[in-house]
Design a protein around this motif. Structure first.
Motif, PDB file in Angstrom:
ATOM      1  N   THR A 113      -4.030   6.031   8.347  1.00  0.00           N
ATOM      2  CA  THR A 113      -3.708   4.946   9.257  1.00  0.00           C
ATOM      3  C   THR A 113      -4.285   3.655   8.705  1.00  0.00           C
ATOM      4  N   ALA A 114      -3.641   2.556   9.028  1.00  0.00           N
ATOM      5  CA  ALA A 114      -4.088   1.238   8.595  1.00  0.00           C
ATOM      6  C   ALA A 114      -4.147   0.330   9.814  1.00  0.00           C
ATOM      7  N   ASP A 115      -5.220  -0.448   9.901  1.00  0.00           N
ATOM      8  CA  ASP A 115      -5.395  -1.378  11.012  1.00  0.00           C
ATOM      9  C   ASP A 115      -5.824  -2.733  10.461  1.00  0.00           C
ATOM     10  N   PRO A 116      -4.997  -3.727  10.549  1.00  0.00           N
ATOM     11  CA  PRO A 116      -3.679  -3.752  11.188  1.00  0.00           C
ATOM     12  C   PRO A 116      -2.632  -3.104  10.288  1.00  0.00           C
ATOM     13  N   ALA A 117      -1.510  -2.795  10.894  1.00  0.00           N
ATOM     14  CA  ALA A 117      -0.393  -2.248  10.129  1.00  0.00           C
ATOM     15  C   ALA A 117       0.195  -3.362   9.261  1.00  0.00           C
ATOM     16  N   PRO A 118       0.772  -3.008   8.121  1.00  0.00           N
ATOM     17  CA  PRO A 118       1.377  -4.042   7.281  1.00  0.00           C
ATOM     18  C   PRO A 118       2.614  -4.629   7.963  1.00  0.00           C
ATOM     19  N   VAL A 119       2.887  -5.876   7.675  1.00  0.00           N
ATOM     20  CA  VAL A 119       4.082  -6.532   8.195  1.00  0.00           C
ATOM     21  C   VAL A 119       5.135  -6.494   7.093  1.00  0.00           C
ATOM     22  N   CYS A 127       0.855  -1.191   0.000  1.00  0.00           N
ATOM     23  CA  CYS A 127       0.000   0.000   0.000  1.00  0.00           C
ATOM     24  C   CYS A 127       0.884   1.232   0.000  1.00  0.00           C
ATOM     25  N   GLY A 128       0.592   2.170  -0.887  1.00  0.00           N
ATOM     26  CA  GLY A 128       1.369   3.398  -0.948  1.00  0.00           C
ATOM     27  C   GLY A 128       0.491   4.601  -0.686  1.00  0.00           C
ATOM     28  N   VAL A 129       1.087   5.731  -0.494  1.00  0.00           N
ATOM     29  CA  VAL A 129       0.360   6.977  -0.279  1.00  0.00           C
ATOM     30  C   VAL A 129       0.131   7.633  -1.632  1.00  0.00           C
ATOM     31  N   ALA A 130      -1.090   8.037  -1.881  1.00  0.00           N
ATOM     32  CA  ALA A 130      -1.453   8.647  -3.162  1.00  0.00           C
ATOM     33  C   ALA A 130      -1.004  10.098  -3.219  1.00  0.00           C
ATOM     34  N   SER A 131      -0.725  10.543  -4.415  1.00  0.00           N
ATOM     35  CA  SER A 131      -0.458  11.963  -4.594  1.00  0.00           C
ATOM     36  C   SER A 131      -1.794  12.695  -4.609  1.00  0.00           C
ATOM     37  N   ALA A 132      -1.790  13.942  -4.295  1.00  0.00           N
ATOM     38  CA  ALA A 132      -3.031  14.700  -4.174  1.00  0.00           C
ATOM     39  C   ALA A 132      -2.993  15.935  -5.051  1.00  0.00           C
ATOM     40  N   GLN A 133      -4.163  16.388  -5.417  1.00  0.00           N
ATOM     41  CA  GLN A 133      -4.245  17.625  -6.182  1.00  0.00           C
ATOM     42  C   GLN A 133      -3.872  18.794  -5.278  1.00  0.00           C
ATOM     43  N   GLY A 168       5.812  -4.006   5.330  1.00  0.00           N
ATOM     44  CA  GLY A 168       5.285  -3.187   4.248  1.00  0.00           C
ATOM     45  C   GLY A 168       4.281  -3.903   3.364  1.00  0.00           C
ATOM     46  N   GLN A 169       3.830  -5.111   3.773  1.00  0.00           N
ATOM     47  CA  GLN A 169       2.924  -5.876   2.925  1.00  0.00           C
ATOM     48  C   GLN A 169       1.781  -6.493   3.722  1.00  0.00           C
ATOM     49  N   TYR A 170       0.718  -6.829   2.979  1.00  0.00           N
ATOM     50  CA  TYR A 170      -0.425  -7.557   3.515  1.00  0.00           C
ATOM     51  C   TYR A 170      -0.529  -8.894   2.794  1.00  0.00           C
ATOM     52  N   SER A 171      -1.140  -9.860   3.437  1.00  0.00           N
ATOM     53  CA  SER A 171      -1.367 -11.166   2.818  1.00  0.00           C
ATOM     54  C   SER A 171      -2.583 -11.099   1.921  1.00  0.00           C
ATOM     55  N   ALA A 172      -2.633 -11.947   0.913  1.00  0.00           N
ATOM     56  CA  ALA A 172      -3.796 -12.024   0.019  1.00  0.00           C
ATOM     57  C   ALA A 172      -5.048 -12.315   0.833  1.00  0.00           C
ATOM     58  N   GLY A 173      -6.109 -11.563   0.582  1.00  0.00           N
ATOM     59  CA  GLY A 173      -7.388 -11.767   1.264  1.00  0.00           C
ATOM     60  C   GLY A 173      -7.478 -11.149   2.649  1.00  0.00           C
ATOM     61  N   GLN A 174      -6.420 -10.544   3.132  1.00  0.00           N
ATOM     62  CA  GLN A 174      -6.436  -9.934   4.460  1.00  0.00           C
ATOM     63  C   GLN A 174      -7.310  -8.693   4.466  1.00  0.00           C
ATOM     64  N   GLN A 175      -8.154  -8.548   5.487  1.00  0.00           N
ATOM     65  CA  GLN A 175      -9.010  -7.385   5.608  1.00  0.00           C
ATOM     66  C   GLN A 175      -8.261  -6.286   6.353  1.00  0.00           C
ATOM     67  N   VAL A 176      -8.294  -5.058   5.791  1.00  0.00           N
ATOM     68  CA  VAL A 176      -7.573  -3.929   6.364  1.00  0.00           C
ATOM     69  C   VAL A 176      -8.509  -2.729   6.426  1.00  0.00           C
TER      70      VAL A 176
END
Length: 115
Positions: A19-25, A4-10, A27-35
């Motif tokens: 914020t993300a819950d849970p935080a990535p391990v 997951c990356g941070v988007a650029s903004a206008q 820098g990554q999440y597992s397939a099908g993981q709910q965030v």
């Protein structure tokens, strides 16, 4: 695995936190993981007569926008009488955002279902 990356903004978006819950391990999440992601806009700049009217997250490969479940809408902090709504796609017509945008949260100024 997906990252997951941070988007650029206008230009109107000055400061925000994500914020993300849970935080990535690693820098990554597992397939099908709910965030659960939460975006807080701390500061924005009105550009002429244009106000912040949409928030479209940008996710990298591995994310499936069709699987996203929108949470509660942001509160409306002005006096326009409109409301925020989640839409899979809207079509922008102004020079700064021509074309399809979404999925994301968009402001519907007159509550007609067309942000």
């Amino acid at each position: 695995m997906a990252t997951c990356g941070v988007a650029s903004a206008q230009p109107c978006l000055i400061d925000y936190t994500v914020t993300a819950d849970p935080a990535p391990v690693g820098g990554q999440y597992s397939a099908g993981q709910q965030v659960l992601f939460c975006l807080t806009i701390n500061s924005w700049n009105q550009a002429g007569i244009n106000w912040l009217h949409g928030v479209v997250p940008t996710f990298g490969a591995g994310w499936d926008p069709a699987s996203f479940i929108a949470g509660a809408p942001p509160f409306e902090c002005g006096f326009s009488g409109g409301s925020w709504t989640y839409a899979n796609s809207v079509t922008g017509t102004s020079p700064s955002n021509v074309g399809a945008q979404g999925p994301g949260w968009f402001f519907d100024l007159d509550n007609d279902g067309d942000p």
